[in-house]
Write an enzyme that holds these catalytic residues in place. Sequence first.
Site, PDB file in Angstrom:
ATOM      1  N   ARG A   1     -53.216  29.809  -5.131  1.00 38.85           N
ATOM      2  CA  ARG A   1     -52.585  28.458  -4.853  1.00 38.85           C
ATOM      3  C   ARG A   1     -51.471  28.274  -5.236  1.00 38.85           C
ATOM      4  O   ARG A   1     -51.085  28.318  -6.581  1.00 38.85           O
ATOM      5  CB  ARG A   1     -53.655  27.550  -5.560  1.00 38.85           C
ATOM      6  CG  ARG A   1     -55.177  27.844  -5.173  1.00 38.85           C
ATOM      7  CD  ARG A   1     -55.676  27.142  -3.627  1.00 38.85           C
ATOM      8  NE  ARG A   1     -56.655  27.585  -3.230  1.00 38.85           N
ATOM      9  CZ  ARG A   1     -57.853  26.660  -3.190  1.00 38.85           C
ATOM     10  NH1 ARG A   1     -57.639  25.397  -3.824  1.00 38.85           N
ATOM     11  NH2 ARG A   1     -59.037  27.168  -2.687  1.00 38.85           N
TER      12      ARG A   1
ATOM     13  N   GLU B   1     -49.749  26.228  -6.646  1.00 40.34           N
ATOM     14  CA  GLU B   1     -49.941  24.785  -7.355  1.00 40.34           C
ATOM     15  C   GLU B   1     -48.625  24.481  -7.996  1.00 40.34           C
ATOM     16  O   GLU B   1     -48.102  24.877  -8.944  1.00 40.34           O
ATOM     17  CB  GLU B   1     -50.916  24.956  -8.424  1.00 40.34           C
ATOM     18  CG  GLU B   1     -52.333  25.275  -8.081  1.00 40.34           C
ATOM     19  CD  GLU B   1     -53.138  24.046  -7.408  1.00 40.34           C
ATOM     20  OE1 GLU B   1     -52.473  22.770  -7.673  1.00 40.34           O
ATOM     21  OE2 GLU B   1     -53.903  24.199  -6.628  1.00 40.34           O
TER      22      GLU B   1
ATOM     23  N   ARG C   1     -56.147  22.366 -15.616  1.00 42.39           N
ATOM     24  CA  ARG C   1     -57.376  22.959 -14.761  1.00 42.39           C
ATOM     25  C   ARG C   1     -56.852  23.799 -13.495  1.00 42.39           C
ATOM     26  O   ARG C   1     -57.657  23.845 -12.631  1.00 42.39           O
ATOM     27  CB  ARG C   1     -58.239  21.925 -14.515  1.00 42.39           C
ATOM     28  CG  ARG C   1     -57.738  20.604 -13.797  1.00 42.39           C
ATOM     29  CD  ARG C   1     -58.816  19.385 -14.048  1.00 42.39           C
ATOM     30  NE  ARG C   1     -59.191  18.877 -12.696  1.00 42.39           N
ATOM     31  CZ  ARG C   1     -60.077  18.304 -12.285  1.00 42.39           C
ATOM     32  NH1 ARG C   1     -60.963  18.124 -13.401  1.00 42.39           N
ATOM     33  NH2 ARG C   1     -60.503  17.676 -11.244  1.00 42.39           N
ATOM     34  N   HIS C   2     -55.423  23.967 -13.260  1.00 35.24           N
ATOM     35  CA  HIS C   2     -55.095  24.625 -12.007  1.00 35.24           C
ATOM     36  C   HIS C   2     -54.203  25.852 -12.543  1.00 35.24           C
ATOM     37  O   HIS C   2     -53.414  25.756 -13.252  1.00 35.24           O
ATOM     38  CB  HIS C   2     -54.090  23.663 -11.220  1.00 35.24           C
ATOM     39  CG  HIS C   2     -55.097  22.493 -10.499  1.00 35.24           C
ATOM     40  ND1 HIS C   2     -55.202  21.313 -11.317  1.00 35.24           N
ATOM     41  CD2 HIS C   2     -55.671  22.602  -9.499  1.00 35.24           C
ATOM     42  CE1 HIS C   2     -55.860  20.728 -10.321  1.00 35.24           C
ATOM     43  NE2 HIS C   2     -56.268  21.366  -9.480  1.00 35.24           N
TER      44      HIS C   2
ATOM     45  N   GLU D   1     -64.721  18.913 -12.187  1.00 31.70           N
ATOM     46  CA  GLU D   1     -65.412  19.939 -10.750  1.00 31.70           C
ATOM     47  C   GLU D   1     -65.223  21.291 -10.990  1.00 31.70           C
ATOM     48  O   GLU D   1     -64.112  21.871 -11.366  1.00 31.70           O
ATOM     49  CB  GLU D   1     -64.207  19.423  -9.663  1.00 31.70           C
ATOM     50  CG  GLU D   1     -64.552  19.925  -8.197  1.00 31.70           C
ATOM     51  CD  GLU D   1     -63.392  20.224  -7.508  1.00 31.70           C
ATOM     52  OE1 GLU D   1     -62.718  19.299  -7.478  1.00 31.70           O
ATOM     53  OE2 GLU D   1     -63.300  21.266  -6.760  1.00 31.70           O
TER      54      GLU D   1
ATOM     55  N   SER E   1     -66.768  23.296  -4.920  1.00 30.53           N
ATOM     56  CA  SER E   1     -66.945  22.737  -3.808  1.00 30.53           C
ATOM     57  C   SER E   1     -67.827  23.239  -2.838  1.00 30.53           C
ATOM     58  O   SER E   1     -67.649  24.580  -2.890  1.00 30.53           O
ATOM     59  CB  SER E   1     -65.571  22.667  -3.223  1.00 30.53           C
ATOM     60  OG  SER E   1     -64.965  21.716  -3.925  1.00 30.53           O
TER      61      SER E   1
ATOM     62  N   ARG F   1     -62.687  27.797 -14.485  1.00 29.37           N
ATOM     63  CA  ARG F   1     -63.279  26.563 -14.928  1.00 29.37           C
ATOM     64  C   ARG F   1     -64.568  26.763 -15.592  1.00 29.37           C
ATOM     65  O   ARG F   1     -64.866  25.782 -16.441  1.00 29.37           O
ATOM     66  CB  ARG F   1     -63.230  25.685 -13.867  1.00 29.37           C
ATOM     67  CG  ARG F   1     -61.991  25.178 -13.264  1.00 29.37           C
ATOM     68  CD  ARG F   1     -62.020  23.803 -12.542  1.00 29.37           C
ATOM     69  NE  ARG F   1     -60.679  23.360 -12.003  1.00 29.37           N
ATOM     70  CZ  ARG F   1     -60.641  22.709 -11.044  1.00 29.37           C
ATOM     71  NH1 ARG F   1     -61.486  21.989 -10.478  1.00 29.37           N
ATOM     72  NH2 ARG F   1     -59.115  22.524 -10.624  1.00 29.37           N
TER      73      ARG F   1
HETATM   74  P1  AMO Z   1     -61.512  24.193  -3.605  1.00 31.26           P
HETATM   75  O1  AMO Z   1     -60.469  24.257  -3.174  1.00 31.26           O
HETATM   76  O2  AMO Z   1     -62.393  23.033  -3.880  1.00 31.26           O
HETATM   77  O3  AMO Z   1     -62.773  24.962  -2.418  1.00 31.26           O
HETATM   78  O4  AMO Z   1     -62.157  25.415  -4.693  1.00 31.26           O
HETATM   79  C1  AMO Z   1     -63.379  25.595  -5.296  1.00 31.26           C
HETATM   80  C2  AMO Z   1     -63.243  25.718  -6.738  1.00 31.26           C
HETATM   81  O5  AMO Z   1     -62.307  26.717  -7.206  1.00 31.26           O
HETATM   82  C3  AMO Z   1     -61.757  25.987  -8.219  1.00 31.26           C
HETATM   83  N1  AMO Z   1     -60.402  25.866  -8.357  1.00 31.26           N
HETATM   84  C4  AMO Z   1     -59.096  26.322  -8.955  1.00 31.26           C
HETATM   85  N2  AMO Z   1     -59.407  26.819 -10.181  1.00 31.26           N
HETATM   86  C5  AMO Z   1     -58.007  27.185 -10.796  1.00 31.26           C
HETATM   87  N3  AMO Z   1     -56.968  26.814 -10.318  1.00 31.26           N
HETATM   88  C6  AMO Z   1     -57.076  26.238  -9.089  1.00 31.26           C
HETATM   89  N4  AMO Z   1     -55.683  25.995  -8.666  1.00 31.26           N
HETATM   90  C7  AMO Z   1     -58.050  25.782  -8.398  1.00 31.26           C
HETATM   91  N5  AMO Z   1     -58.560  25.321  -7.135  1.00 31.26           N
HETATM   92  C8  AMO Z   1     -59.663  25.473  -7.160  1.00 31.26           C
HETATM   93  C9  AMO Z   1     -62.354  24.692  -8.769  1.00 31.26           C
HETATM   94  C10 AMO Z   1     -63.023  24.262  -7.494  1.00 31.26           C
HETATM   95  O6  AMO Z   1     -64.227  23.467  -7.613  1.00 31.26           O
HETATM   96  N6  AMO Z   1     -63.004  26.973   0.521  1.00 31.26           N
HETATM   97  C11 AMO Z   1     -63.633  25.846  -0.568  1.00 31.26           C
HETATM   98  C12 AMO Z   1     -64.876  26.267  -1.076  1.00 31.26           C
HETATM   99  C13 AMO Z   1     -66.010  26.178  -0.022  1.00 31.26           C
HETATM  100  O7  AMO Z   1     -66.465  25.303   0.438  1.00 31.26           O
HETATM  101  O8  AMO Z   1     -66.939  27.340   0.170  1.00 31.26           O
HETATM  102  C14 AMO Z   1     -62.761  26.012  -1.538  1.00 31.26           C
HETATM  103  O9  AMO Z   1     -62.020  26.893  -2.033  1.00 31.26           O
HETATM  104  O10 AMO Z   1     -63.546  25.148  -9.703  1.00 31.26           O
END
Ligand code: AMO
Length: 439
Positions: free
Chosen positions: A219, A221, A227-228, A362, A365, A413
Amino acid sequence: MTPPPNPVLPRTLAADLSTYADRPGIPVRINGWVHRRRRLSGLAFVVIRDRSGTAQVVVREEATLAALDGLPEETTVEVAGITSTNPQAPGGVEIVDPQFTALTDAASTPPIELWRPSITAGLPTLLDAAPVTWRHPRQQARWQLAAASLHGFRSTLDAAGFTEVHSPKIVESATESGASVFEIDYFGRPAYLAQSPQFYKQVLVGVFERVYEVGPVFRAEPHDTVRHLAEYVSLDVELGFIADHRDVVAVLRDVVAGMIASVHARAGAAVRLLDIEVPAVPAEFPLLHFREALEIAGAPADEPDLSPAHERAVGAWGREVHGSDFVVVEGYPTAHRAFYSHPEPHDPHWSRSFDLIFRGVELVSGAQRLHRYADYVQALHARGLPLEPYAAYIDAFTSGIPPHGGFAIGLERWTGRLVGVDNIREVTLFPRDLHRLAP
Ligand code: AMO
């Protein structure tokens, strides 16, 4: 000249020295790192660390005492010596009359004193010197929790008829429209680093019915948050022939319970060392509709999503009302979830999606997905997204993909909340973010 390593004696792990408690005087060989040297007059204690723990070696002989100067902390060594009972030593057994053989050059001074029970260095120091700072027993314990959790994730799903898969990390379109994507040059044409295995896990339901994947996702970001990360480990699950997203939540509950069981079974020493409270997993996760979650958080009813502060409020509600560290929030507004989310048939403003909040953050998802080709065309159109980049994905829905859904857990997380650190970099072996590309 140091003698060559002793190949005759089999290696004993530090943790197994305790089996010699009633057998003093036996020759043994250990291998490991010089964890600490303590000089007293006419005697030295050397603590050797290996993957199983630490062992105490007692040095009395003049020449060996002198040789210790050339074996600073973190040098790897082989030690051949004799077992001796000592209730003060780890496991009640120490090694005496040792012969040390360095297996590497003398190590340079570590950036933190790894033998000290606690770590006082700041996060930048820990991250800059990660190859060495992860050697600290407390740091190792953090990763042991992650490793045990991964084992529990896999074994729970294996037992429930899921097939492990691996999908490409170089892809032709973004999967998570809200999140930023890294573009790369793929033999002269644009491609992207996968933001999730979303499309692949869905189409593989058409092959295996139930799949999971453990792998890195990317990502771009642009924000510096605790948390990212720009790269994290996603634990993805997808299953077919569901009635709705509640079937997916039930699998998620069992997966989380399996991860916790594995933490107890495989990482008990890490739990004790870090003195962490391992959460209990309720038979069913407490569940709120998105509307109720907003009310509990005191947020306006037209908020499109839960902010971190709202998630904390929902987490506090779960603890107070249900004594649970976990709360599922379902029914997020369809317009604010990914286009593949299934709307509630009777009230399509809301979706059959959910998040799992773990200790106020969170963690997961998930959702039931669309599974009909025409619904994908309509969903992309409604969001003003072109069909073409998604063609290879949505074409699969013309070939019989059952009603299905799934979820993704963010590993960092999960470990972060388990250990109780605010910044997920503290539980990531080699974090990648806006500022960090090495080590
Ligand atoms: P989403 O984008 O919410 O959903 O990501 C799912 C989970 O991944 C973690 N997460 C991260 N951890 C660290 N750094 C980040 N930048 C980051 N972004 C997300 C979180 C989050 O809840 N395809 C959907 C999932 C699905 O529906 O199956 C998805 O990727 O813990």
